[in-house]
Design an enzyme around this catalytic site. Structure first.
Site, PDB file in Angstrom:
ATOM      1  CB  CYS A  67      37.911  45.890  38.082  1.00 33.20           C
ATOM      2  SG  CYS A  67      37.776  44.475  39.196  1.00 33.20           S
ATOM      3  CD  GLU A  94      35.188  49.438  48.082  1.00 33.21           C
ATOM      4  OE1 GLU A  94      36.072  49.345  47.213  1.00 33.21           O
ATOM      5  OE2 GLU A  94      34.206  50.205  47.972  1.00 33.21           O
ATOM      6  CE1 TYR A 110      32.022  42.660  41.952  1.00 38.03           C
ATOM      7  CE2 TYR A 110      33.091  42.649  39.798  1.00 38.03           C
ATOM      8  CZ  TYR A 110      32.017  42.987  40.601  1.00 38.03           C
ATOM      9  OH  TYR A 110      30.952  43.627  40.058  1.00 38.03           O
ATOM     10  CB  CYS A 131      44.385  44.642  42.959  1.00 35.94           C
ATOM     11  SG  CYS A 131      42.860  45.128  43.815  1.00 35.94           S
ATOM     12  CB  THR A 132      42.226  49.378  40.286  1.00 40.62           C
ATOM     13  OG1 THR A 132      40.999  48.732  40.660  1.00 40.62           O
ATOM     14  CG2 THR A 132      42.543  49.060  38.839  1.00 40.62           C
ATOM     15  CG  HIS A 133      40.424  48.125  45.760  1.00 44.32           C
ATOM     16  ND1 HIS A 133      39.726  47.598  44.706  1.00 44.32           N
ATOM     17  CD2 HIS A 133      39.492  48.582  46.628  1.00 44.32           C
ATOM     18  CE1 HIS A 133      38.432  47.711  44.939  1.00 44.32           C
ATOM     19  NE2 HIS A 133      38.256  48.309  46.097  1.00 44.32           N
ATOM     20  CG  ASP A 152      37.153  48.589  40.998  1.00 46.36           C
ATOM     21  OD1 ASP A 152      37.537  47.460  40.641  1.00 46.36           O
ATOM     22  OD2 ASP A 152      37.428  49.058  42.123  1.00 46.36           O
ATOM     23  CB  SER A 153      34.617  45.221  42.828  1.00 48.61           C
ATOM     24  OG  SER A 153      35.831  45.621  43.440  1.00 48.61           O
TER      25      SER A 153
HETATM   26  N1  DGL Z   1      39.894  46.599  42.171  1.00 48.94           N
HETATM   27  C1  DGL Z   1      39.799  45.270  41.746  1.00 48.94           C
HETATM   28  C2  DGL Z   1      40.972  44.762  40.977  1.00 48.94           C
HETATM   29  O1  DGL Z   1      41.617  45.533  40.304  1.00 48.94           O
HETATM   30  C3  DGL Z   1      38.984  44.283  42.505  1.00 48.94           C
HETATM   31  C4  DGL Z   1      39.213  44.054  43.938  1.00 48.94           C
HETATM   32  C5  DGL Z   1      38.167  43.128  44.501  1.00 48.94           C
HETATM   33  O2  DGL Z   1      36.980  43.454  44.371  1.00 48.94           O
HETATM   34  O3  DGL Z   1      38.532  42.087  45.069  1.00 48.94           O
HETATM   35  O4  DGL Z   1      41.272  43.582  40.981  1.00 48.94           O
END
Ligand code: DGL
Length: 284
Positions: free
Chosen positions: A69, A171, A38, A205-207, A6-7
């Site tokens: 991600c 993050e 990202y 988005c996994t975040h 992931d990022s």
């Molecule tokens: N966790 C990521 C996703 O699932 C990326 C978030 C990011 O870096 O902008 O999209």
């Protein structure tokens, strides 16, 4: 060994479920914190960064990488699988592959397997339904959820809500009150766009899954929240059962590496339910 990419810390939401479901497998998690987030980047940068992350994970011994991600999976997975992976696989001379998390999420949301794109079943599926997707601007731009869900379920309308600031806030460990306000405003905007509550919602988005409690609280209680980590774990287990060539290991090893500064994230550690010791990976 299984690599998870992931990022940043967002992929831990998927990673936590993967390690729960495959406790004996060896895992290495890479957070590209030198380049996070990202979601606001152009596609060519996302492809290049995802490729660099995959190379690091393969160099560390991964045989199969899960892109945890959505942004990387939406933008980079197809180009990497077609333009880069075959030659790189030959160069390494061992079985390697990269898989994503969008396919299993769409399967969970539509109730159909990926290969099932027949529209003949639709007559029986009743009234129009809506799915709300919360995602980064890059994932929204890719339209992958919209296009692939519509292909399988024309009776479902997808509404996307880009959340440009949210991954970065998570993050960097923003406090709950601040996150609550931002999430409530995105839920409100999505519902206004639909003119109703969504039938289902996807945290694309996994975040965002790190604070899924805040989303669950902000969304109307009748809206079903699709759990991307479980869908991804189910798909990985099925994949490994059919692909014995990918060695997932059997010593229960867990490594966490970052391309950035190994930061202490209270939010991530609360989610992980314990300390997270990230090693800083120096540039290759
Ligand atoms: N966790 C990521 C996703 O699932 C990326 C978030 C990011 O870096 O902008 O999209």
């Amino acid at each position: 060994m299984i690599g998870v990419f992931d990022s940043g810390v967002g992929g831990l939401s998927v990673h936590r479920t993967l390690v729960e479901r495959l406790p004996q497998a060896d895992f290495i998690y890479l957070a590209d914190q030198a380049n996070t987030p990202y979601g606001g980047r152009p596609s060519d940068e996302i492809v290049a960064l995802t490729r660099a992350g995959c190379i690091r994970l393969f160099e560390e011994g991964a045989s199969l990488i899960v892109l945890a991600c959505n942004t990387a999976a939406a933008i980079a997975l197809r180009p990497l699988q077609s333009d880069w992976l075959p030659a790189y696989r030959q160069k390494l001379g061992r079985p390697i592959n990269v898989i994503g998390l969008i396919v299993p999420t769409i399967e969970a949301a539509t109730g159909l397997s990926w290969k099932d794109t027949t529209s003949s079943r639709l007559e029986t599926m009743g009234p129009k339904k809506t799915i709300g997707i919360f995602a980064t601007p890059a994932t929204v731009r890719s339209q992958v959820y919209e296009v692939e869900i519509h292909k399988r379920r024309p009776d479902i309308t997808v509404f996307q809500e880009p959340c440009p600031e949210l991954a970065h806030l998570i993050e960097t460990g923003a406090d709950h009150e601040h996150l609550r306000g931002v999430i409530e405003s995105h839920v409100k905007a999505l519902c206004a766009h639909i003119g109703d509550r969504p039938w289902e919602a996807i945290l694309g988005c996994t975040h965002y899954d790190i604070v899924s409690d805040l989303f669950a609280h902000a969304l109307p209680s009748a809206t079903k929240l699709i759990h991307q980590p479980s869908a991804t774990a189910d798909a990985l287990i099925r994949y490994l059962a059919h692909h014995a060539e990918y060695d997932s290991g059997h010593t229960g090893k867990r490594r966490f590496i970052t391309t950035g500064v190994a930061l202490q994230s209270k939010l991530a550690e609360e989610f992980w339910n314990g300390p997270l010791a990230f090693e800083t990976l120096l540039a290759a």
